[in-house]
Enzyme design. Structure first.
Site, PDB file in Angstrom:
ATOM      1  N   PRO A   2       3.174  -1.062   2.119  1.00  9.27           N
ATOM      2  CA  PRO A   2       3.666  -1.381   3.462  1.00  9.27           C
ATOM      3  C   PRO A   2       2.589  -1.175   4.520  1.00  9.27           C
ATOM      4  O   PRO A   2       2.017  -0.095   4.615  1.00  9.27           O
ATOM      5  CB  PRO A   2       4.814  -0.383   3.665  1.00  9.27           C
ATOM      6  N   GLU A   3       2.299  -2.222   5.256  1.00 11.92           N
ATOM      7  CA  GLU A   3       1.407  -2.135   6.408  1.00 11.92           C
ATOM      8  C   GLU A   3       2.251  -2.414   7.647  1.00 11.92           C
ATOM      9  O   GLU A   3       3.471  -2.442   7.548  1.00 11.92           O
ATOM     10  CB  GLU A   3       0.265  -3.154   6.262  1.00 11.92           C
ATOM     11  N   HIS A  93      13.217   8.678  -8.346  1.00 15.03           N
ATOM     12  CA  HIS A  93      12.190   8.845  -7.320  1.00 15.03           C
ATOM     13  C   HIS A  93      12.747   8.733  -5.909  1.00 15.03           C
ATOM     14  O   HIS A  93      12.000   8.473  -4.966  1.00 15.03           O
ATOM     15  CB  HIS A  93      11.037   7.843  -7.496  1.00 15.03           C
ATOM     16  N   ARG A 112       5.243   6.736  -6.370  1.00 13.65           N
ATOM     17  CA  ARG A 112       3.899   7.297  -6.450  1.00 13.65           C
ATOM     18  C   ARG A 112       3.684   8.514  -5.565  1.00 13.65           C
ATOM     19  O   ARG A 112       2.649   9.168  -5.652  1.00 13.65           O
ATOM     20  CB  ARG A 112       2.870   6.221  -6.118  1.00 13.65           C
TER      21      ARG A 112
END
Length: 274
Positions: A2-3, A93, A112
């Site tokens: 995500p940017e 997660h 992650r």
DNA sequence: CCCCTATCCTGAGGGC
DNA sequence: TGCCCTCAGGATAGGG
């Protein structure tokens, strides 16, 4: 990954549902992703409070509470922040679950674990050193004339490294750095200070253009990114260079080159980007 | 000071 | 089919 465009899409998705909602309970929290303060204080700081506003700064999502504190979420590489029915099973997660009075749950998931969650007032987070100083926003009216232009004019680093520097330009990541370089016909490996004024201007104009286009398509879902409701974005299909190394340039049909610059995979057209 | 590299982490994808 | 290896990268710490 995500940017800015992905984070902006999430914020716009969640805003009408979150603002005015009250956090009934912090159902689950993985202490590993909470960088500040300690988990007990995070629970005490959000439970019973109402969401007053939603914002974005660079790649950071800000969830403003009626207490003057804000819950700040950075999605890292693989993070998602989604609104789901409280009764729906949470995926693996899922590190943070906020039960809302609407019957929904705000869920932060990050396989992650490169992302992070912070809670505090703006000044407190800055003082604690957990919220980095961020550069200029690409949609700021002064973007092309301010700090970013000055750093590009003087830095000896590669153009790509400057674009990725959050302290210079807030919210630009690998995808849109490459896309902006392609649109501006600038080689990402060029030393920034060697750009001509025209090249620099093209680059600074290109960045908000490629980002606005990506927001319209609800973000790039190359791998993990999902919007505020868990759906994919469509911007990957319209990217010019990112993820297209070895394939034909859409403009001149020559083979796109793939190299490493500033530690990142970088794709550009050797012919169009002289 | 400036810039580069290693590191964190999991899942996807390729090779055999 | 399954195992193992490699790779993806945002931010940051540490080295040259």
């Amino acid at each position: 990954m995500p940017e800015l465009p992905e984070v902006e899409t999430i914020v716009r998705d969640l805003r009408p549902y979150l603002v005015g909602s009250r956090v009934e309970a912090l159902v689950h929290l993985n202490p590993v992703v909470v960088r500040y303060p300690d988990p007990q204080n995070v629970a005490a700081g959000v439970e019973g409070h109402t969401v007053a506003w939603l914002g974005r700064r660079g790649k950071f999502i800000q969830i403003g509470l009626d207490s003057a504190q804000e819950l700040v979420v950075h999605l890292g590489m693989s993070g998602t922040l989604t609104l789901e029915l409280a009764a729906a099973p949470a995926r693996t997660h899922t590190h943070l679950r906020l039960r809302l009075n609407s019957g929904s749950e705000l869920r932060y998931r990050d396989p992650r674990r490169f992302g992070r969650v912070l809670l505090g007032t703006e000044g407190e987070l800055e003082q604690a050193g957990v919220m980095p100083h961020l550069g200029v926003e690409p949609f700021d009216p002064d973007f092309a004339a301010g700090l970013a232009a000055e750093v590009l004019r003087t830095s000896r680093r590669p153009v790509k490294a400057v674009l990725l520097d959050q302290g210079v330009i807030a919210g630009c990541g690998n995808i849109y750095a490459d896309e902006a370089c392609f649109l501006a016909r600038v080689r990402p490996g060029r030393r920034a200070w060697r750009l001509t004024a025209a090249e620099r201007r093209r680059l600074l104009l290109a960045l908000p253009i490629v980002m606005a286009e990506a927001i319209e398509r609800r973000g790039t879902s190359f791998s993990d990114y999902r919007d505020g409701f868990g759906a994919k974005g469509q911007a990957f299909e319209t990217l010019f260079v990112y993820g297209r190394g070895g394939r034909a340039c859409v403009r001149c049909r020559s083979t796109l080159r793939q190299v490493r610059i500033a530690g990142r995979t970088t794709v550009f057209c050797g012919r169009c980007q002289s």
